[in-house]
Design an enzyme around this catalytic site. Structure first.
Site: not given
Length: 560
Positions: A388, A393, A433, A452
């Site tokens: 993730h 990110h 997010e 993701s």
């Protein structure tokens, strides 16, 4: 209160143990927003417990009786009268408040209620004999019942506790029954300051004696890191070794997986500032899980990801960091980010508390896990794992505009209240997010949880959810969904537009000071004095001069 005292005693009000299901944390999917809410409750409980313990210690110490003998207040150091023989006594007794001013209960062992500021001061003084005698700058607010007649006795008492008056001002009080308020700034040893407060409180001449904070940074302001090395103290976890605690976790019944998670977590716990990022030798199964997710993202990215994500992803591929067969090492990724946006990585043992995680962003540090989700659930994990972090990110942290936005969220969190941390966490949830943005009149994803998570990505870009324009004021209070797909997503016109709206919203926060990150020293500077601001203005003017000269040279070269 001196900021140093608050820093040294940070553990009093910090989270002293990792949160887990055992400690009341709900057994369900984790999120930064829910962490912030849960963290607020635990911090309040911990703080109250610490204050009660400190007050109980003060009551049991017998300090009052030590410093009052035969109705005479004695000195803090040698327990002898602080006024030498021959000193004029007039309205005072031994240079302190006269007998008539001392309440009937002065010699009784009544409970002494320490304020939060005094708990911090007392703990700072108790560290060592040297700390006890350290000079403390402080301010006292005194409410005088009897008018200016008490002022001379206040000054005499301060003098006899070997204190220096740095500043004094009075004003008519707005409180009924009180004639004047006096603000007295003093410089004296910590132990004498505590005893001064006690002796003044024993006088019936004062309706209140309060120790107040100094330098704009209150002792009530939550501790926050000032230097990148302070991030060693920002590793409190919401859950620790989660597979051992959550029956719904894919790895709960897998003893080998739990052992592997624990091993990698211990490596992260041992990490300190300036250490090389530990190298993790990933297993064939872990690299296989990475490959499945990586190839899926590679298929969906061209159509659904924003341009900035795709550009950075391509650079990571060109640098041989993003490859299908191998999980990237954090050290390689950190070096890549440093050269593009100044961001770096540090290993995290698990899901950090909201305050600790956001604080790290202020230093352009992203705290990343190194463990891998369970092989039986390659496209879903109940908490962030390295897949993730890396695929969600990292690409956008390599984009200058997005990196700046992430840092500004982190800077806004430093010294913020618990309620504001919750709002900042919610903004982070719906942007970093789960954020969407417009690109050539089409919706694209930039949120890490979307990029993701295949199912959530396709859901977000379908006609099922409600789409709203990103406005921090309304976004920050929007309830979120952590069980199913989000029913609401927020759409930014662009990263620059999101940053501008965020800056305007943050300017209305209650924090009484501003902060600035100095990349040369890796230090956060609190802008709370004219001198600091003048120095900063001088630095900015110098940079503006260079920029202006560069523009002139470019313009002149165009006409040659």
């Amino acid at each position: 209160m001196a900021v140093a005292a608050a820093q040294k005693n940070r553990e009093m009000f910090a989270i002293k143990k990792s949160y887990s299901i055992e400690n009341g944390y709900p057994s369900r999917r984790r999120s930064l927003v829910d962490d912030a809410r849960f963290e607020t409750l635990v911090v309040k409980q911990t703080k109250q417990s610490v204050l009660e313990e400190a007050r109980a210690r003060a009551n049991d110490s017998g300090l009052d009786s030590d410093f009052i003998q035969d109705d005479v207040l004695l000195g803090a150091n040698d327990k002898s009268p602080t006024v030498e023989d021959g000193t004029q006594q007039d309205d005072t007794k031994n240079g302190h408040l006269a007998d008539a001013d001392i309440g009937d209960d002065a010699n009784k062992d009544d409970d002494y209620t320490l304020t939060e500021e005094e708990v911090i001061l007392q703990n700072a003084a108790s560290e060592s004999p040297e700390a006890e005698q350290a000079i403390q700058q402080a301010a006292l607010l005194l409410r005088m019942r009897d008018g200016m007649g008490s002022l001379a006795r206040i000054l005499k008492t301060i003098d006899n506790y070997k204190g220096t008056v740095v500043h004094l001002e009075t004003r008519p009080s707005q409180v009924t029954g009180i004639q004047f308020d006096a603000l007295v700034k003093v410089s004296m040893t910590r132990v004498n300051l505590l005893q001064l407060i006690r002796s003044l409180r024993q006088s019936t001449a004062f309706a209140g004696v309060n120790l107040v904070s100094e330098n704009n940074v209150s002792s009530k302001t939550p501790w926050f890191p000032r230097h990148a090395s302070d991030l060693d103290n920002c590793n409190h976890l919401m859950t620790k070794y989660e597979p051992e605690l959550d029956m719904n976790h894919p790895g709960f019944a897998d003893k080998e997986y739990r052992g592997r998670r624990k091993q990698i977590a211990e490596i992260a716990f041992a990490y300190k500032y300036n250490d090389p990022i530990p190298f993790i030798t990933y297993t064939e199964a872990e690299n296989g899980t990475w490959m499945r997710v990586f190839n899926t993202v590679l298929d969906l990215m061209p159509k659904h990801a924003c341009a900035e994500y795709k550009a950075a992803f391509g650079k990571l591929q060109a640098a041989d960091i993003f490859v299908p067969h191998r999980i990237p090492q954090l050290d390689h990724v950190s070096n890549f980010l440093r050269t593009h946006t100044g961001f770096t990585l540090r290993p995290a043992a698990g899901l950090l508390t909201a305050r600790d995680f956001l604080a790290s962003l202020a230093f352009r540090v992203f705290q990343s896990t190194q463990y891998v989700r369970h092989a039986n659930s390659p496209f879903h994990t109940p908490e962030p794992d390295c897949i993730h972090e890396l695929l969600g990110h990292i690409p956008l942290l390599a984009d200058p505009s997005f990196a700046q936005f992430s840092q500004e969220i982190g800077l806004a969190s430093l010294g913020a209240s618990d309620a504001e941390i919750e709002k900042l966490s919610t903004v982070y949830w719906f942007t970093v997010e789960f954020g969407l943005c417009k690109e050539n009149q089409q919706l694209k994803a930039y949120g890490a949880a979307l990029l993701s998570s295949i199912g959530e990505l396709l859901h977000a870009l379908s006609d099922k959810p409600e789409l709203r324009p990103f406005e921090p004021a309304s976004t920050s209070i929007q309830p979120y969904q952590d069980q199913e797909y989000q029913p609401i997503y927020y759409v930014a016109e662009s990263f620059e537009d999101a940053k501008e709206k965020f800056r305007r919203w943050v300017s209305g926060m209650s924090r009484p000071f501003e902060v600035r990150f100095n990349p040369h020293t890796e230090r956060v500077e609190v802008l709370d004095s004219v001198d600091k601001l003048e120095t900063l203005i001088w630095q900015l003017n110098t940079e503006m001069l260079h920029l202006t000269n560069a523009v002139k040279k470019l313009k002149s070269s165009q006409f040659e």
